[in-house]
Design a protein around this motif. Sequence first.
Motif, PDB file in Angstrom:
ATOM      1  N   ALA A   1      39.570  39.849  43.413  1.00  0.00           N
ATOM      2  CA  ALA A   1      38.462  40.926  43.217  1.00  0.00           C
ATOM      3  C   ALA A   1      37.099  40.639  43.662  1.00  0.00           C
ATOM      4  O   ALA A   1      36.463  41.436  44.506  1.00  0.00           O
ATOM      5  CB  ALA A   1      38.287  41.347  41.645  1.00  0.00           C
ATOM      6  N   ASP A   2      36.610  39.533  43.539  1.00  0.00           N
ATOM      7  CA  ASP A   2      35.209  39.297  44.045  1.00  0.00           C
ATOM      8  C   ASP A   2      35.172  39.141  45.566  1.00  0.00           C
ATOM      9  O   ASP A   2      34.440  39.591  46.001  1.00  0.00           O
ATOM     10  CB  ASP A   2      34.796  37.572  43.481  1.00  0.00           C
ATOM     11  CG  ASP A   2      34.169  37.843  42.206  1.00  0.00           C
ATOM     12  OD1 ASP A   2      34.004  38.893  41.656  1.00  0.00           O
ATOM     13  OD2 ASP A   2      34.265  36.736  41.597  1.00  0.00           O
ATOM     14  N   SER A   3      36.335  38.541  46.152  1.00  0.00           N
ATOM     15  CA  SER A   3      36.251  38.318  47.600  1.00  0.00           C
ATOM     16  C   SER A   3      36.632  39.786  48.284  1.00  0.00           C
ATOM     17  O   SER A   3      36.381  39.848  49.439  1.00  0.00           O
ATOM     18  CB  SER A   3      37.622  37.293  47.938  1.00  0.00           C
ATOM     19  OG  SER A   3      38.683  37.845  47.539  1.00  0.00           O
ATOM     20  N   THR A   4      37.355  40.570  47.691  1.00  0.00           N
ATOM     21  CA  THR A   4      37.423  41.902  48.279  1.00  0.00           C
ATOM     22  C   THR A   4      36.597  43.244  47.926  1.00  0.00           C
ATOM     23  O   THR A   4      36.936  44.389  48.294  1.00  0.00           O
ATOM     24  CB  THR A   4      39.240  42.273  47.925  1.00  0.00           C
ATOM     25  OG1 THR A   4      39.153  42.271  46.605  1.00  0.00           O
ATOM     26  CG2 THR A   4      40.160  41.328  48.343  1.00  0.00           C
ATOM     27  N   GLY A   5      35.732  43.013  47.000  1.00  0.00           N
ATOM     28  CA  GLY A   5      34.878  43.946  46.761  1.00  0.00           C
ATOM     29  C   GLY A   5      35.196  44.755  45.791  1.00  0.00           C
ATOM     30  O   GLY A   5      34.451  46.082  45.567  1.00  0.00           O
ATOM     31  N   VAL A   6      36.168  44.662  44.931  1.00  0.00           N
ATOM     32  CA  VAL A   6      36.066  45.351  43.705  1.00  0.00           C
ATOM     33  C   VAL A   6      35.181  45.226  42.734  1.00  0.00           C
ATOM     34  O   VAL A   6      34.375  44.104  42.714  1.00  0.00           O
ATOM     35  CB  VAL A   6      37.350  44.697  43.024  1.00  0.00           C
ATOM     36  CG1 VAL A   6      37.594  45.342  41.626  1.00  0.00           C
ATOM     37  CG2 VAL A   6      38.869  44.953  43.568  1.00  0.00           C
ATOM     38  N   ASN A   7      34.535  46.503  42.350  1.00  0.00           N
ATOM     39  CA  ASN A   7      33.322  46.349  41.486  1.00  0.00           C
ATOM     40  C   ASN A   7      33.485  46.861  40.124  1.00  0.00           C
ATOM     41  O   ASN A   7      32.379  47.215  39.394  1.00  0.00           O
ATOM     42  CB  ASN A   7      32.292  47.103  42.312  1.00  0.00           C
ATOM     43  CG  ASN A   7      32.825  48.827  42.688  1.00  0.00           C
ATOM     44  OD1 ASN A   7      33.675  49.198  42.145  1.00  0.00           O
ATOM     45  ND2 ASN A   7      31.699  49.453  43.227  1.00  0.00           N
ATOM     46  N   ARG A   8      34.710  47.264  39.904  1.00  0.00           N
ATOM     47  CA  ARG A   8      35.016  47.518  38.239  1.00  0.00           C
ATOM     48  C   ARG A   8      36.364  46.837  38.008  1.00  0.00           C
ATOM     49  O   ARG A   8      37.144  47.087  38.355  1.00  0.00           O
ATOM     50  CB  ARG A   8      35.005  49.095  38.142  1.00  0.00           C
ATOM     51  CG  ARG A   8      35.544  49.351  36.567  1.00  0.00           C
ATOM     52  CD  ARG A   8      35.590  50.933  36.589  1.00  0.00           C
ATOM     53  NE  ARG A   8      34.438  51.666  36.872  1.00  0.00           N
ATOM     54  CZ  ARG A   8      34.333  53.023  37.096  1.00  0.00           C
ATOM     55  NH1 ARG A   8      35.595  53.946  36.667  1.00  0.00           N
ATOM     56  NH2 ARG A   8      33.373  53.733  37.188  1.00  0.00           N
ATOM     57  N   ILE A   9      36.242  46.105  36.549  1.00  0.00           N
ATOM     58  CA  ILE A   9      37.305  45.554  35.895  1.00  0.00           C
ATOM     59  C   ILE A   9      37.788  46.418  34.625  1.00  0.00           C
ATOM     60  O   ILE A   9      36.963  46.767  33.970  1.00  0.00           O
ATOM     61  CB  ILE A   9      37.097  44.257  35.346  1.00  0.00           C
ATOM     62  CG1 ILE A   9      36.774  43.399  36.554  1.00  0.00           C
ATOM     63  CG2 ILE A   9      38.393  43.686  34.649  1.00  0.00           C
ATOM     64  CD1 ILE A   9      38.135  43.062  37.558  1.00  0.00           C
ATOM     65  N   VAL A  10      38.810  46.951  34.793  1.00  0.00           N
ATOM     66  CA  VAL A  10      39.580  47.772  33.548  1.00  0.00           C
ATOM     67  C   VAL A  10      40.292  47.067  32.744  1.00  0.00           C
ATOM     68  O   VAL A  10      41.470  46.587  32.954  1.00  0.00           O
ATOM     69  CB  VAL A  10      40.219  49.047  34.120  1.00  0.00           C
ATOM     70  CG1 VAL A  10      40.621  50.037  32.787  1.00  0.00           C
ATOM     71  CG2 VAL A  10      39.291  49.895  35.171  1.00  0.00           C
ATOM     72  N   PHE A  11      39.787  46.526  31.695  1.00  0.00           N
ATOM     73  CA  PHE A  11      40.334  45.614  30.763  1.00  0.00           C
ATOM     74  C   PHE A  11      41.385  46.381  29.831  1.00  0.00           C
ATOM     75  O   PHE A  11      40.651  47.251  29.114  1.00  0.00           O
ATOM     76  CB  PHE A  11      39.221  44.840  29.875  1.00  0.00           C
ATOM     77  CG  PHE A  11      40.018  43.802  28.896  1.00  0.00           C
ATOM     78  CD1 PHE A  11      40.752  42.806  29.266  1.00  0.00           C
ATOM     79  CD2 PHE A  11      39.811  44.020  27.478  1.00  0.00           C
ATOM     80  CE1 PHE A  11      41.451  41.879  28.409  1.00  0.00           C
ATOM     81  CE2 PHE A  11      40.472  43.143  26.678  1.00  0.00           C
ATOM     82  CZ  PHE A  11      41.108  42.053  27.082  1.00  0.00           C
ATOM     83  N   GLN A  12      42.438  46.183  29.659  1.00  0.00           N
ATOM     84  CA  GLN A  12      43.701  46.836  29.025  1.00  0.00           C
ATOM     85  C   GLN A  12      44.236  45.985  27.962  1.00  0.00           C
ATOM     86  O   GLN A  12      45.229  45.066  28.209  1.00  0.00           O
ATOM     87  CB  GLN A  12      44.520  47.120  29.991  1.00  0.00           C
ATOM     88  CG  GLN A  12      45.385  48.550  29.760  1.00  0.00           C
ATOM     89  CD  GLN A  12      46.039  49.020  30.937  1.00  0.00           C
ATOM     90  OE1 GLN A  12      46.458  48.495  31.647  1.00  0.00           O
ATOM     91  NE2 GLN A  12      46.697  50.406  30.840  1.00  0.00           N
ATOM     92  N   PRO A  13      43.831  45.975  26.654  1.00  0.00           N
ATOM     93  CA  PRO A  13      44.235  44.998  25.737  1.00  0.00           C
ATOM     94  C   PRO A  13      45.891  45.601  25.366  1.00  0.00           C
ATOM     95  O   PRO A  13      46.888  44.474  25.047  1.00  0.00           O
ATOM     96  CB  PRO A  13      43.769  45.456  24.585  1.00  0.00           C
ATOM     97  CG  PRO A  13      42.375  45.846  25.045  1.00  0.00           C
ATOM     98  CD  PRO A  13      42.555  46.463  26.153  1.00  0.00           C
ATOM     99  N   GLU A  14      46.232  46.798  25.774  1.00  0.00           N
ATOM    100  CA  GLU A  14      47.596  46.944  25.620  1.00  0.00           C
ATOM    101  C   GLU A  14      47.792  48.264  26.516  1.00  0.00           C
ATOM    102  O   GLU A  14      46.858  49.033  26.978  1.00  0.00           O
ATOM    103  CB  GLU A  14      48.141  47.344  24.218  1.00  0.00           C
ATOM    104  CG  GLU A  14      47.566  48.654  23.699  1.00  0.00           C
ATOM    105  CD  GLU A  14      47.935  48.797  22.155  1.00  0.00           C
ATOM    106  OE1 GLU A  14      49.128  49.641  22.149  1.00  0.00           O
ATOM    107  OE2 GLU A  14      47.373  48.408  21.025  1.00  0.00           O
ATOM    108  N   PRO A  15      49.055  48.405  27.296  1.00  0.00           N
ATOM    109  CA  PRO A  15      49.002  49.210  28.316  1.00  0.00           C
ATOM    110  C   PRO A  15      49.350  50.689  28.063  1.00  0.00           C
ATOM    111  O   PRO A  15      49.276  51.629  29.096  1.00  0.00           O
ATOM    112  CB  PRO A  15      50.139  48.797  29.127  1.00  0.00           C
ATOM    113  CG  PRO A  15      51.176  48.146  28.385  1.00  0.00           C
ATOM    114  CD  PRO A  15      50.151  47.568  27.115  1.00  0.00           C
ATOM    115  N   LEU A  16      49.919  51.489  26.958  1.00  0.00           N
ATOM    116  CA  LEU A  16      50.369  52.356  26.711  1.00  0.00           C
ATOM    117  C   LEU A  16      50.182  52.606  25.238  1.00  0.00           C
ATOM    118  O   LEU A  16      50.415  51.856  24.334  1.00  0.00           O
ATOM    119  CB  LEU A  16      51.802  52.705  27.120  1.00  0.00           C
ATOM    120  CG  LEU A  16      52.526  54.022  27.048  1.00  0.00           C
ATOM    121  CD1 LEU A  16      53.383  54.242  28.294  1.00  0.00           C
ATOM    122  CD2 LEU A  16      52.924  54.138  25.554  1.00  0.00           C
TER     123      LEU A  16
END
Length: 300
Positions: free
Chosen positions: A285-300
């Motif tokens: 993410a750092d090397s490709t320019g991602v600028n938001r992390i969506v932390f998902q403790p459970e997916p659904l």
Amino acid sequence: MEWALAIPRLQTSTRLKDLWFGPKGSLLNDLKKDFEDRFGFIRFTRLYYGQEFCEKAISGKEDMKKALYLSEEEGMNFTCVTPYVTEKGLTKVKVLLSQLAKERPESEVVINDWGVLDWIIDEQLTFTPILGRLLNKVLRDPRIPKNLMNSSNSEKTHYFQTSCLAGLGMKNLLDQYSVKRIELDHPPQGLDPELLDWGYQTSLYLPFGVVTTGRLCLIQSWGVEVKDKFRSSSRCDQKCLPYWLEMTDLSGRVRKNADWELMQKGNTIFYRLSRESVAKAIDSADSTGVNRIVFQPEPL
């Protein structure tokens, strides 16, 4: 890096008070340590609320109001997540977003259905539209051979890291819809090293990713008459909320992998990245320019 917390339904809002729930040595606890070792104290500044995969689980207006209140109480910006839909589901989404337009017209909306995006533009709503990860068709197949993922042939690997969103035609189309941000999973073959050249802001979901999803639901069919099994029109009592299915493949086509675990929850198959794989995803993410992390403790 911006940090967002994903809450798929109001019942999981306790995550706002206990983000890293789990015993010592659990994945969530380990990720907390890893994240804070790298970034310092993690402050979540945005709440992702809503159902990404099933129109039958779309929340009502009152639940959304409570989620809005919680985000205000915590000082978080608000992003409403919507799934792919039938005409019936589209009606539910319209009701929900019409209410959101009254309550918080500057909100973001994650869109996984072209009809929903078209309706938002037609209604001239002031939301910020985001293209959801289900409309990003990067291959996330656990059957991808390891020798491909680790191939010295960068051209071959790159083919599986990209999607139509990298093309100028799709970029021009999304510009017409005012879409500036797209959502990503971290697939087994890794993120495209040329992701910045796609021309979007990008969000990365962790630690879960999506393999596949569909309207027919195995868990919904548990305990019902044979004639009612695997019918998209059947009533749903949402057995998916408390239950998961851990998945293995006796045929051997999907080999066990230390990097991720496969599971089914509701109508969707997910992979959960290991602690080590999450660390690799953050590096990527750092090397490709991602600028938001969506932390998902459970997916659904």
